[in-house]
Motif scaffolding. Structure first.
Motif, PDB file in Angstrom:
ATOM      1  N   THR A 131       1.036  -1.146  -0.233  1.00 38.69           N
ATOM      2  CA  THR A 131       0.095  -0.125   0.157  1.00 38.69           C
ATOM      3  C   THR A 131       0.925   1.248   0.049  1.00 38.69           C
ATOM      4  O   THR A 131       2.057   1.359   0.410  1.00 38.69           O
ATOM      5  CB  THR A 131      -0.959   0.029   1.154  1.00 38.69           C
ATOM      6  OG1 THR A 131      -0.033  -0.079   2.504  1.00 38.69           O
ATOM      7  CG2 THR A 131      -1.982  -0.972   1.107  1.00 38.69           C
ATOM      8  N   TRP A 188      -5.448  10.499  -1.832  1.00 35.86           N
ATOM      9  CA  TRP A 188      -5.807   9.553  -0.960  1.00 35.86           C
ATOM     10  C   TRP A 188      -7.307   8.933  -1.488  1.00 35.86           C
ATOM     11  O   TRP A 188      -7.252   7.459  -1.275  1.00 35.86           O
ATOM     12  CB  TRP A 188      -6.187  10.077   0.405  1.00 35.86           C
ATOM     13  CG  TRP A 188      -6.421   8.870   1.419  1.00 35.86           C
ATOM     14  CD1 TRP A 188      -7.753   8.491   2.069  1.00 35.86           C
ATOM     15  CD2 TRP A 188      -5.418   8.181   2.265  1.00 35.86           C
ATOM     16  NE1 TRP A 188      -7.500   7.683   2.697  1.00 35.86           N
ATOM     17  CE2 TRP A 188      -6.139   7.508   3.021  1.00 35.86           C
ATOM     18  CE3 TRP A 188      -4.082   8.279   2.383  1.00 35.86           C
ATOM     19  CZ2 TRP A 188      -5.485   6.397   3.900  1.00 35.86           C
ATOM     20  CZ3 TRP A 188      -3.515   7.308   3.183  1.00 35.86           C
ATOM     21  CH2 TRP A 188      -4.457   6.619   3.848  1.00 35.86           C
ATOM     22  N   ARG A 189      -8.155   9.753  -1.751  1.00 34.77           N
ATOM     23  CA  ARG A 189      -9.341   9.024  -2.418  1.00 34.77           C
ATOM     24  C   ARG A 189      -8.828   8.077  -3.385  1.00 34.77           C
ATOM     25  O   ARG A 189      -9.469   7.228  -3.768  1.00 34.77           O
ATOM     26  CB  ARG A 189     -10.318  10.075  -2.729  1.00 34.77           C
ATOM     27  CG  ARG A 189     -10.854  10.771  -1.650  1.00 34.77           C
ATOM     28  CD  ARG A 189     -11.897   9.837  -0.779  1.00 34.77           C
ATOM     29  NE  ARG A 189     -12.578  10.500   0.167  1.00 34.77           N
ATOM     30  CZ  ARG A 189     -12.745  10.083   1.568  1.00 34.77           C
ATOM     31  NH1 ARG A 189     -12.094   8.939   1.860  1.00 34.77           N
ATOM     32  NH2 ARG A 189     -13.368  10.591   2.382  1.00 34.77           N
ATOM     33  N   GLN A 192      -7.545   4.964  -2.467  1.00 30.88           N
ATOM     34  CA  GLN A 192      -8.668   3.945  -2.062  1.00 30.88           C
ATOM     35  C   GLN A 192      -9.555   3.406  -3.040  1.00 30.88           C
ATOM     36  O   GLN A 192      -9.699   2.370  -3.022  1.00 30.88           O
ATOM     37  CB  GLN A 192      -9.455   5.011  -0.894  1.00 30.88           C
ATOM     38  CG  GLN A 192      -9.051   5.174   0.275  1.00 30.88           C
ATOM     39  CD  GLN A 192     -10.007   6.110   1.089  1.00 30.88           C
ATOM     40  OE1 GLN A 192     -10.901   6.873   0.554  1.00 30.88           O
ATOM     41  NE2 GLN A 192     -10.095   5.644   2.395  1.00 30.88           N
ATOM     42  N   SER A 193      -9.729   4.194  -4.196  1.00 30.87           N
ATOM     43  CA  SER A 193     -10.567   3.589  -5.246  1.00 30.87           C
ATOM     44  C   SER A 193      -9.834   2.355  -5.914  1.00 30.87           C
ATOM     45  O   SER A 193     -10.446   1.637  -6.403  1.00 30.87           O
ATOM     46  CB  SER A 193     -10.789   4.892  -6.188  1.00 30.87           C
ATOM     47  OG  SER A 193     -11.384   4.264  -7.251  1.00 30.87           O
ATOM     48  N   ALA A 197      -4.468   2.078  -0.687  1.00 27.28           N
ATOM     49  CA  ALA A 197      -4.364   2.971   0.318  1.00 27.28           C
ATOM     50  C   ALA A 197      -4.373   1.915   1.641  1.00 27.28           C
ATOM     51  O   ALA A 197      -5.185   1.066   1.667  1.00 27.28           O
ATOM     52  CB  ALA A 197      -5.544   3.963   0.356  1.00 27.28           C
ATOM     53  N   ALA A 199      -4.665   0.405   5.499  1.00 30.40           N
ATOM     54  CA  ALA A 199      -6.329   0.731   6.333  1.00 30.40           C
ATOM     55  C   ALA A 199      -5.632   1.360   7.572  1.00 30.40           C
ATOM     56  O   ALA A 199      -5.819   0.931   8.623  1.00 30.40           O
ATOM     57  CB  ALA A 199      -6.485  -0.676   6.720  1.00 30.40           C
ATOM     58  N   ALA A 202      -6.568   8.530   7.167  1.00 27.94           N
ATOM     59  CA  ALA A 202      -6.034   9.268   5.727  1.00 27.94           C
ATOM     60  C   ALA A 202      -4.867  10.223   6.067  1.00 27.94           C
ATOM     61  O   ALA A 202      -5.098  11.058   7.192  1.00 27.94           O
ATOM     62  CB  ALA A 202      -6.861  10.105   5.118  1.00 27.94           C
TER      63      ALA A 202
END
Length: 589
Positions: A131, A188-189, A192-193, A197, A199, A202
């Motif tokens: 990640t 960050w988004r 995640q998508s 990212a 766990a 953020a």
């Protein structure tokens, strides 16, 4: 999950949540696309942009040097678009420690595209895949001295960039810098998508100009920390503290909706109206849609002529019927300042304040900001530049020998020129002196120039006092004493004075002319030295385009071999110090 109905939302980049929503609307509106123009930056703005690009390249080079085989530079490979995305994904799959210039997979459902400057691997126990956390490179400071209530800054070195290796440094704290944080939230988004990212809450990092032990660092930002004050209709206080992620999600979704609506406009009678109307703010000066929006608003629009306020403030005033300069100028200043008078104007102003202030509670000092905007509107109507807000004589400390001094710094904020105008009123003489280095500076060479200036300054003061003459030193605003203190504190040269010596001289002999102006005058275009000296004291600079940013460009021309620019810089600096003398004489008169 996107709330925009129909087809996938338009793809927006990392700056979208920070940008004027009308600019985004114009970008996606095919009915006006032909009217878009290109932005022509001034040499000063272009120089700032170029310096940012150079800084970015230098940081990448440093990261490549330190990372070796653990670093992958996508830009260095000359890859763009789908090829850059594929290479970035491959580097993440292979577990590269740092990825430079990568491009994340398009977030089609969320409507996002993005190219973080750096991705740093986050090692997570028992994780099936690697990640990553986002890091951006910004040519500005990201740290400030810690205060008692401030949390310590979380910092990683470039040698050990991983978040797990970060150290909490109690002596400094992270600057808030909402724009940086919201840009990191975008990446960050996207992580995640795409499933990259970690766990954890953020987080993202900024590599700025701050150094630790002589090298740059990554300053980590908690993107979930609610540190940004924003308007809240549901809050009893009228505002709420929100995190960068909350601020980003709200602003990005709105702009996504704006872009989706604008994309439907094709010149048909059924076209939806643009979701947002133009508002003139600081961003407009460097926007390709400047002329289009300016023409749409017209000359009477208050945001065009007055400035000063934010988009939210202007939209609230418009909704309440105060969109024009004339309407704003008719408000009563005494009522805004809480000294209501029994006049029709006072009644209208009280009604406005009752409706206006609850809508702008997320903004610091909204009443004062409105007062300044109203005063500016009145001055626009009157055609005046400066307004006296006090009465009677203006008290200014004077002396037999008066020294006006001004500094010039390069793009890295090193002071290379210390200029002094020495005026002896006992024999009516005035002359200009300077201590200058035209070479590239570092901390040590900057300190050597400052040390020479200090020796010359204190020699002038000692000679005057030996003759029984009083001495005062004048400057405009804080850069001169602040830089003198900073250089003394860094102690990069053996002949520098101690901080205590500098503070003693400042306390005994320095006079800042800016607070005197601010206490007695209001300026339609602010109270910068160029404004008050030309429009108040009637002083004229010899250069047709004087300014601090311009002088940085001239210095770079000197360092590139154009020695004619030396004289231009010296004349500009001399005029700056002559301007403070002219201003002082005008105020005394």
């Amino acid at each position: 999950m996107s709330s925009v109905p129909g087809p996938p939302p338009p793809l927006l980049g990392a700056y979208a949540a920070l940008r004027c929503a009308r600019r985004i609307s114009n970008d996606f509106d095919s009915t006006i696309a032909t009217q878009s123009g290109s932005v022509e930056f001034s040499p000063e703005v272009q120089g700032r942009i170029d310096a940012g690009v150079e800084f970015d390249a230098a940081v990448r080079e440093r990261l490549r040097e330190l990372g070796g085989n653990n670093t992958v530079d996508i830009t260095e490979r000359g890859l763009f678009g789908p090829n850059a995305i594929a290479a970035t994904v491959q580097a993440m799959q292979e577990g590269a420690l740092t990825i430079l210039g990568g491009q994340l997979p398009d977030d089609v459902e969320g409507g996002r595209v993005g190219k973080p400057d750096v991705l740093v691997r986050f090692t997570q126990a028992q994780a099936a895949t690697h990640t990553y956390v986002p890091v951006d490179i910004k040519r500005h400071k990201t740290l400030s001295d810690s205060r008692e209530s401030s949390p310590p800054a979380l910092i990683s070195t470039l040698t050990a960039p991983a978040l797990q290796d970060a150290m909490a440094i109690a002596a400094v704290t992270t600057r808030r810098q909402e724009r940086d944080a919201m840009q990191l939230a975008h990446y960050w988004r996207m992580l995640q998508s795409a499933g990259w990212a970690p766990a954890i809450d953020a987080i993202g990092g900024i590599i700025g100009t701050d150094e630790l032990d002589g090298d740059l660092v990554i300053v980590w930002r908690d993107l979930e920390d609610p540190i940004f004050r924003t308007f809240s209709r549901s809050s009893a206080d009228g505002f709420a503290m929100r995190s960068a992620m909350q601020r980003y999600d709200h602003e990005f979704l709105f702009r996504s909706q704006v872009a989706a609506s604008a994309r439907q406009r094709v010149g048909a009678p059924t076209d939806p109206e643009p979701v947002v109307v133009p508002v003139f703010v600081k961003e407009c000066a460097e926007c390709p849609w400047h002329d289009y929006c300016r023409e749409l608003l017209g000359d009477a629009d208050a945001s065009v002529q007055v400035g000063r306020l934010s988009t939210r403030e202007w939209l609230t005033l418009r909704k309440l019927g105060y969109a024009q300069v004339e309407q704003l100028a008719a408000l009563d200043l005494e009522t805004i300042e809480s000294a209501a008078t029994a006049t029709p104007a006072s009644q209208r102003t009280q009604e406005l304040l009752a409706a206006y202030l609850p809508e702008v509670t997320g903004i610091q000092s909204p009443r004062r900001r409105l007062r300044d905007a109203v005063m500016t509107a009145q001055m626009v109507q009157d055609g005046t530049d400066l307004r006296r807000i006090t009465g009677g004589p203006i008290a200014i400390p004077r002396a037999d020998v008066e020294i006006d001094f001004d500094i010039e710094n390069d793009r890295d904020a090193h002071v290379y020129l210390w200029g002094m105008l020495i005026t002896d009123h006992t024999d009516a003489t005035t002359h200009f002196e300077h201590v200058t280095s035209w070479d590239e500076l570092d901390a040590a060479s900057e300190a050597a120039v400052a040390s020479e200036f200090w020796s010359r300054l204190t020699a002038i003061i000692a000679a005057a006092r030996d003759e029984g003459k009083s001495v005062r030193i004048y400057h405009y605003s804080t850069p001169e004493p602040s830089n003198l203190r900073r250089i003394a504190l860094e102690a990069a040269h053996p002949d520098l004075p101690s901080l205590e010596e500098v503070d003693k001289l400042i306390e005994e002999t320095f006079t800042d002319m800016y607070p005197i102006m601010r206490a007695n005058f209001f300026g339609r275009d602010g109270l910068g030295l160029k404004v008050v000296a030309t429009r108040g004291a009637g002083f004229a600079w010899r250069d047709e385009d004087p300014g601090g940013l311009q002088s940085i460009t001239w210095l770079e021309q000197v360092r590139a071999g154009d020695h004619d620019s030396k004289q231009r810089i010296l004349e500009y600096n001399e005029d700056d110090v002559r301007a403070t003398l002219a201003l002082r004489q005008w105020l005394a008169d």
